[in-house]
Scaffold this active site. Sequence first.
Site, PDB file in Angstrom:
ATOM      1  N   HIS A  60       0.812  -1.119   0.018  1.00 57.92           N
ATOM      2  CA  HIS A  60      -0.149  -0.151   0.098  1.00 57.92           C
ATOM      3  C   HIS A  60       0.909   1.301  -0.068  1.00 57.92           C
ATOM      4  CE1 HIS A  60       1.135  -0.851   4.236  1.00 57.92           C
ATOM      5  NE2 HIS A  60       0.315   0.668   4.605  1.00 57.92           N
ATOM      6  N   HIS A  62       1.527   3.706   2.063  1.00 59.07           N
ATOM      7  CA  HIS A  62       1.850   4.579   3.301  1.00 59.07           C
ATOM      8  C   HIS A  62       3.290   4.804   3.065  1.00 59.07           C
ATOM      9  CE1 HIS A  62      -2.211   3.875   5.648  1.00 59.07           C
ATOM     10  NE2 HIS A  62      -2.231   4.981   4.887  1.00 59.07           N
ATOM     11  N   ASP A  64       5.698   4.779   5.144  1.00 52.53           N
ATOM     12  CA  ASP A  64       6.691   3.893   5.689  1.00 52.53           C
ATOM     13  C   ASP A  64       6.852   2.557   4.981  1.00 52.53           C
ATOM     14  OD1 ASP A  64       3.947   3.535   6.662  1.00 52.53           O
ATOM     15  OD2 ASP A  64       4.835   2.192   8.287  1.00 52.53           O
TER      16      ASP A  64
END
Length: 301
Positions: A60, A62, A64
Amino acid sequence: MKVIFLGTSSAVPTRDRGLTSLAVMFDGEYLLVDAGECTQRKIIEAGLGFGRLKRVFLTHLHGDHFLGIFPMLQTLGILRRTSPLEIYSPRGLVALLECLKEHSSFRVEFPLSVIEYDSEKTFEFKKYTVKVFPVDHGDTPTFGIKISEKPKPGKLDVERADQLGVPPILRGLLKKGIEVKLPDGRIVKPQDVLGPPRRGKVLVYSSDTRPTERVVKEASGADLLIHDATFTGDLADRAVATGHSTVEEACQVALKAGVKRLALVHFSARYKKEDLDKIEEVAKRIFPNAFVARDLMVVDL
């Protein structure tokens, strides 16, 4: 199949843990699953090198889990990479790459393929398959990754090979599934001397998710489940609010799926090195074959 944990922290790196990334080795090549900040440095520390990297899968978008992609691509360019690289990502990465090209000097000169997906899909490769499937991480489209090694040839029946007069020098070809011609002209096929095909290893990775029956289904009987364990049980409310799992919830998923081993990952930066030993003790009381994954740990499946 060999797994190298490159980063096991969530959101914020710590002194001991980098941001999320995982390398999976197959006979001289490897793929990355996620690439948080400083993934390229961890690749160097692990001694993996960049030449053997064939493809990257992102779960995904995000930060990080993917912001380490861009500096790594720059490094590959500086190293004058010429071999192709494939990146598989939820929809949005292509637009981000185009934005970088438009507003900076970022360029990729080697062959780069970016394959975006927005739903469950299976990708077939020579040595393995990769299935992406939806998990539960709030409003952000997020996917689990199931890596299945292709079946391996059965074990060589040495007695049968001796009976057929197969010279030792030719037996390696049969073990690879290649028929051979004997000095007297006879043809020996792999099925003449090999047992039934052996099941390949199965790895399921689901960092950043609430406990979900979909992970249980995909991980059923897997050799290794790598699961989000961002918080300990006392912060269960926080796990629900942020779309993550607790250590105890991850262990329950492993129990339901009947996996052989469970690796806990994606720990909140609030947990220090000494805390992880206690977390592992708690996990083992629920699922004895659980362990805390640490940066640069290697697991040979």
